[in-house]
Enzyme design. Structure first.
Site, PDB file in Angstrom:
ATOM      1  N   CYS A 130       0.816  -1.221   0.000  1.00 55.63           N
ATOM      2  CA  CYS A 130       0.000   0.000   0.000  1.00 55.63           C
ATOM      3  C   CYS A 130       0.849   1.270   0.000  1.00 55.63           C
ATOM      4  O   CYS A 130       0.639   2.178  -0.820  1.00 55.63           O
ATOM      5  CB  CYS A 130      -0.960  -0.019   1.182  1.00 55.63           C
ATOM      6  SG  CYS A 130      -0.181   0.032   2.815  1.00 55.63           S
ATOM      7  N   HIS A 175      -2.907   1.075   6.776  1.00 59.18           N
ATOM      8  CA  HIS A 175      -3.190   1.005   5.344  1.00 59.18           C
ATOM      9  C   HIS A 175      -3.374   2.413   4.796  1.00 59.18           C
ATOM     10  O   HIS A 175      -3.783   3.329   5.506  1.00 59.18           O
ATOM     11  CB  HIS A 175      -4.461   0.173   5.107  1.00 59.18           C
ATOM     12  CG  HIS A 175      -4.722  -0.115   3.664  1.00 59.18           C
ATOM     13  ND1 HIS A 175      -3.837  -0.814   2.870  1.00 59.18           N
ATOM     14  CD2 HIS A 175      -5.772   0.212   2.850  1.00 59.18           C
ATOM     15  CE1 HIS A 175      -4.335  -0.908   1.644  1.00 59.18           C
ATOM     16  NE2 HIS A 175      -5.497  -0.292   1.614  1.00 59.18           N
ATOM     17  N   HIS A 197      -5.880   1.488  -4.371  1.00 68.23           N
ATOM     18  CA  HIS A 197      -5.010   0.999  -3.304  1.00 68.23           C
ATOM     19  C   HIS A 197      -4.547  -0.417  -3.608  1.00 68.23           C
ATOM     20  O   HIS A 197      -5.121  -1.108  -4.452  1.00 68.23           O
ATOM     21  CB  HIS A 197      -5.725   1.062  -1.943  1.00 68.23           C
ATOM     22  CG  HIS A 197      -6.878   0.110  -1.819  1.00 68.23           C
ATOM     23  ND1 HIS A 197      -7.166  -0.583  -0.681  1.00 68.23           N
ATOM     24  CD2 HIS A 197      -7.833  -0.264  -2.721  1.00 68.23           C
ATOM     25  CE1 HIS A 197      -8.228  -1.329  -0.851  1.00 68.23           C
ATOM     26  NE2 HIS A 197      -8.661  -1.144  -2.074  1.00 68.23           N
TER      27      HIS A 197
END
Length: 367
Positions: free
Chosen positions: A276, A330, A342
């Site tokens: 990420c 994240h 993402h």
């Protein structure tokens, strides 16, 4: 002049090391149309295979139910076989008793035969009694005794015959019952094995179809993502031409959309795989902003933005505790319309998802 030449050389170096990104070229209408056609064709193929999978699963369910029925039938035959074995054992006990009775009857008949072998046999003492006594009353009594002896002999012979018949019947019934039950048990076992083999084959076929369906589903997602990516790139390029330029956040969002479908790999930062924060680092790098490969410092890389004021390219952060940035685990890139690009997790690919998750912490606009 010297400063001008140095600046010109630096510009040339930047152009050489950082050639124009693919996102800067507007895809043609033909490319967008072809990408959409590929997505439709893959969707149709996926539909066919999905239908086959549903049929295979239905057949597997039916075969499994039939196999279960046959297994239970086999279990029933096993129970009945055990009962038949018990009945057979009991019948053999009765048969042994009958055989013993036959032997006793045979011995009695043998005794009669031995007595008869001497001539008159049982009649010899009777004749003697008739000769020795001449009175009428005594003769009648002795005649009665003779008749009784003959009746006993007939009874002995009849009892032997009856016991032999009973023994033969018991022997036949026990053998037939056991043999029939044994055959039924063997048939049930064969049917059970055949059913389980059919279930195993169907499970193998269904598993292969499921793998094929999952593969096609991934390809459909990739094709759809590419078609959407090309359409967005074209729309944005046309918009940029109309307005005369593009903001850094737009560059970040557009570049991120070109990475859709690339696999997530832990600690990867491109060009073929990402995690990420590796994806967000490379995206903002395209806009000339350097970020660390870590959500911790990316969260503090610029001002925090209220969620109702998001712009394309803003970074969205997610944590275990939605109001605690220290739990961030994240990050994604906002691309508009409450959507983000993402790299989700191991086994997944870079994709577009909604920003509205329960663990949303906040947003940052790097600079």
């Amino acid at each position: 002049m010297r400063a001008f030449r140095a600046g010109l050389a630096a510009c040339c170096l930047v152009v050489t090391l950082c050639p124009p990104a693919e996102a800067e070229r507007a895809p043609s209408p033909r490319e967008v149309k072809k990408a959409r056609q590929v997505a439709r064709e893959r969707s149709r193929t996926l539909g066919v295979v999905t239908a086959r999978l549903a049929t295979a699963q239905s057949r597997l369910d039916g075969l499994a139910a039939e196999a279960e029925r046959l297994v239970e039938a086999y279990n029933g035959e096993v129970v009945r076989l055990r009962q038949a074995e018990l009945s057979y054992a009991q019948a053999r006990e009765r048969l042994a008793a009958a055989d013993a009775e036959v032997e006793r009857a045979r011995q009695a008949v043998g005794l009669l035969a031995a007595q008869a072998y001497g001539g008159l046999g049982l009649m010899t003492p009777v004749v003697g009694m008739l000769v020795d006594q001449g009175d009428r009353e005594g003769a009648l009594h002795r005649a009665s005794m003779l008749a009784q002896l003959w009746n006993e002999r007939a009874a002995v012979l009849g009892r032997m015959h009856d016991t032999q018949q009973v023994a033969a019947i018991l022997r036949t019934q026990a053998a037939n019952a056991y043999a029939a039950q044994q055959v039924a048990s063997e048939r049930a076992e064969e049917a059970r094995k055949a059913a389980e083999a059919a279930v195993a084959r169907q499970r193998r076929d269904t598993r292969q179809l499921r793998v094929r369906t999952e593969e096609l589903s991934r390809r459909v997602d990739a094709a759809r993502s590419r078609a959407q990516r090309l359409a967005r790139r074209r729309a944005h390029a046309l918009s940029a031409l109309a307005t005369g330029g593009s903001a850094p956040g737009d560059m970040v969002a557009d570049w991120a959309l070109t990475q859709l479908g690339k696999p997530y790999v832990w600690a990867a930062a491109g060009p073929n795989t990402y995690d990420c924060s590796g994806l967000t680092m490379r995206a903002w790098e395209k806009a000339g902003v350097r970020l660390d490969h870590w959500t911790g410092t990316q969260w503090t890389s610029g001002p925090h933005v209220p969620l109702d004021q998001l712009k394309r390219g803003d970074l969205l952060f997610f944590g275990h505790v939605s109001d605690d940035p220290g739990t961030i685990h994240h990050v994604g890139i906002y691309v508009g319309r409450d959507q983000m690009v993402h790299a989700p997790q191991t086994g997944d690919v870079v994709r577009v998802s909604s920003i509205w998750r329960g663990d949303l912490v906040g947003a940052t606009r790097p600079r």
